[in-house]
Structure formats: C-alpha cells, structure tokens
Design an enzyme around this catalytic site. Sequence first.
Site, PDB file in Angstrom:
ATOM      1  N   GLY A 108       0.789  -1.235   0.000  1.00  0.00           N
ATOM      2  CA  GLY A 108       0.000   0.000   0.000  1.00  0.00           C
ATOM      3  C   GLY A 108       0.815   1.275   0.000  1.00  0.00           C
ATOM      4  O   GLY A 108       0.318   2.332   0.397  1.00  0.00           O
ATOM      5  N   SER A 109       2.061   1.228  -0.465  1.00  0.00           N
ATOM      6  CA  SER A 109       2.856   2.473  -0.455  1.00  0.00           C
ATOM      7  C   SER A 109       2.273   3.499  -1.431  1.00  0.00           C
ATOM      8  O   SER A 109       2.336   4.702  -1.173  1.00  0.00           O
ATOM      9  CB  SER A 109       4.335   2.195  -0.746  1.00  0.00           C
ATOM     10  OG  SER A 109       4.523   1.823  -2.089  1.00  0.00           O
ATOM     11  N   LEU A 148      -7.713  -9.300 -11.651  1.00  0.00           N
ATOM     12  CA  LEU A 148      -8.300  -8.666 -12.836  1.00  0.00           C
ATOM     13  C   LEU A 148      -9.682  -8.139 -12.455  1.00  0.00           C
ATOM     14  O   LEU A 148     -10.462  -8.837 -11.797  1.00  0.00           O
ATOM     15  CB  LEU A 148      -8.474  -9.701 -13.945  1.00  0.00           C
ATOM     16  CG  LEU A 148      -7.395  -9.804 -15.009  1.00  0.00           C
ATOM     17  CD1 LEU A 148      -7.863 -10.772 -16.094  1.00  0.00           C
ATOM     18  CD2 LEU A 148      -7.048  -8.460 -15.619  1.00  0.00           C
ATOM     19  N   HIS A 189       1.172   0.710 -13.083  1.00  0.00           N
ATOM     20  CA  HIS A 189       1.914  -0.518 -13.409  1.00  0.00           C
ATOM     21  C   HIS A 189       3.404  -0.174 -13.539  1.00  0.00           C
ATOM     22  O   HIS A 189       3.749   0.815 -14.191  1.00  0.00           O
ATOM     23  CB  HIS A 189       1.380  -1.104 -14.728  1.00  0.00           C
ATOM     24  CG  HIS A 189       2.047  -2.382 -15.096  1.00  0.00           C
ATOM     25  ND1 HIS A 189       1.727  -3.585 -14.484  1.00  0.00           N
ATOM     26  CD2 HIS A 189       3.055  -2.637 -15.956  1.00  0.00           C
ATOM     27  CE1 HIS A 189       2.509  -4.533 -14.991  1.00  0.00           C
ATOM     28  NE2 HIS A 189       3.312  -3.992 -15.878  1.00  0.00           N
TER      29      HIS A 189
END
Length: 197
Positions: A12-13, A92, A109
């Site tokens: 969760g950075s 997904l 990403h």
Amino acid sequence: MTKIAVFASGSGSNFQALAEAIQTEGVPAEISILISDQPDAYAITRAEHLGIPVFVFRTKEYSSKAEFEGLIVEKLREAGVDIIFLAGYMRLIGETLLTAFAGKIVNIHPSLLPAFPGKDAIGQAFNAGVKVTGVTVHLVDEGMDTGPIIDQESVRIDEEDTRDTLQKKIQQIEHQLYPKVMKQLVSAAAKREEVKK
Ligand code: GRF
C-alpha cells in the site's frame, strides 16, 4: 469534493502516497474507502493509521467474481465513490465493476506498457536487459494492463543497478506520478461538476 476508493492487496505504499498528497497539497478529494482482498495486507494497517474506512473480503467466501464485485459496488455506492485507483490490487477487474464504474478505474503498473504487462514487471524488465523501463498509469479495461494510457515516466537501468535498486527507483517515480495523475483527474472531475451546476 471528489470521493476516491483505493484497491490494494499488498504493502500500500502507493495508497499512502495518494493519501499524503491529498493531505499536504490540499487536493479537493478524499479517500473514502480502501478495498482489500487480503486480510493481512499492510495497506490495511496504513488505512487504520490514516483513519480511512476499510472493506476487506476473502474471495473464497463467494461463489463467483460477479458476487464479490457486486458487494464491492454496493460498498462503493454507499461511500459515494467517484473514481477508483488500483494500487497493487492483484486481481483482474471483472465485468460487474467495469460496468458500474465505466471509464473511472485507474491502475498503476511498474513498466512502460505495453512492455512487460502482468506480474513482476520490474523483474521482467531487469532480466530482459533493457536500459530504460518506467511507470505507466492507465485506465482499466477487461485486459491485463491493457487500457488507454494516461501518463508514463521513464526510469533508466544503470550498470550498477540490481533488481532491488531498480525497484526502489521505480517506487519513487510511482509515488510522484500517481498523485500527479490523481490531481489531474480530480480537477477534471471538479470542472465537470461546475458545468453541471
Ligand atoms: C506497484 O509497483 C504498482 O505499480 C503495482 O503494484 C505495486 C504496489 O506497490 N501495480 P504498493 O503496494 O503500492 O507498495
């Protein structure tokens, strides 16, 4: 005020970077809910520290993706969410969420898409021996890391880089790029609201 949901399965950075940018830069937005499919995710601890409500679910308790995504959509509606930011959500997105939030789901990403989609993009780039990789923020569609690109930032892979140092460089860029795109999307949403008034 734009209401945001963040989906995270891991550390969760990026979630934290978004939350901090909102706090320190006075962005007219709030993260109304963190959604996680991993009860042990460190992102949940971060949400608790940040005072952000969390919805955690376990996929094995549902018979289908449509079923758990239906419940997520309910939670998002209750929280009045406008935009979803995926931040290391390792699933997904299915038809139920895509339909309910069409054009409003964003992902980050760690590569210059369309190169190196899927898992371990940093390791894929490192092993391929490319000299430049980077970070992509894109809209989510039904594919794996395939939706329209919103923004990208490149990162050089130097001789002395290891997989770990590359990961650190990429994370640093992620923590700048994702808040930057969030601010753009929030101000675009605010302008649309103005027009409606
Ligand atoms: C990031 O590298 C992001 O690009 C990818 O998953 C990772 C999540 O990292 N989708 P964190 O949980 O935000 O630290």
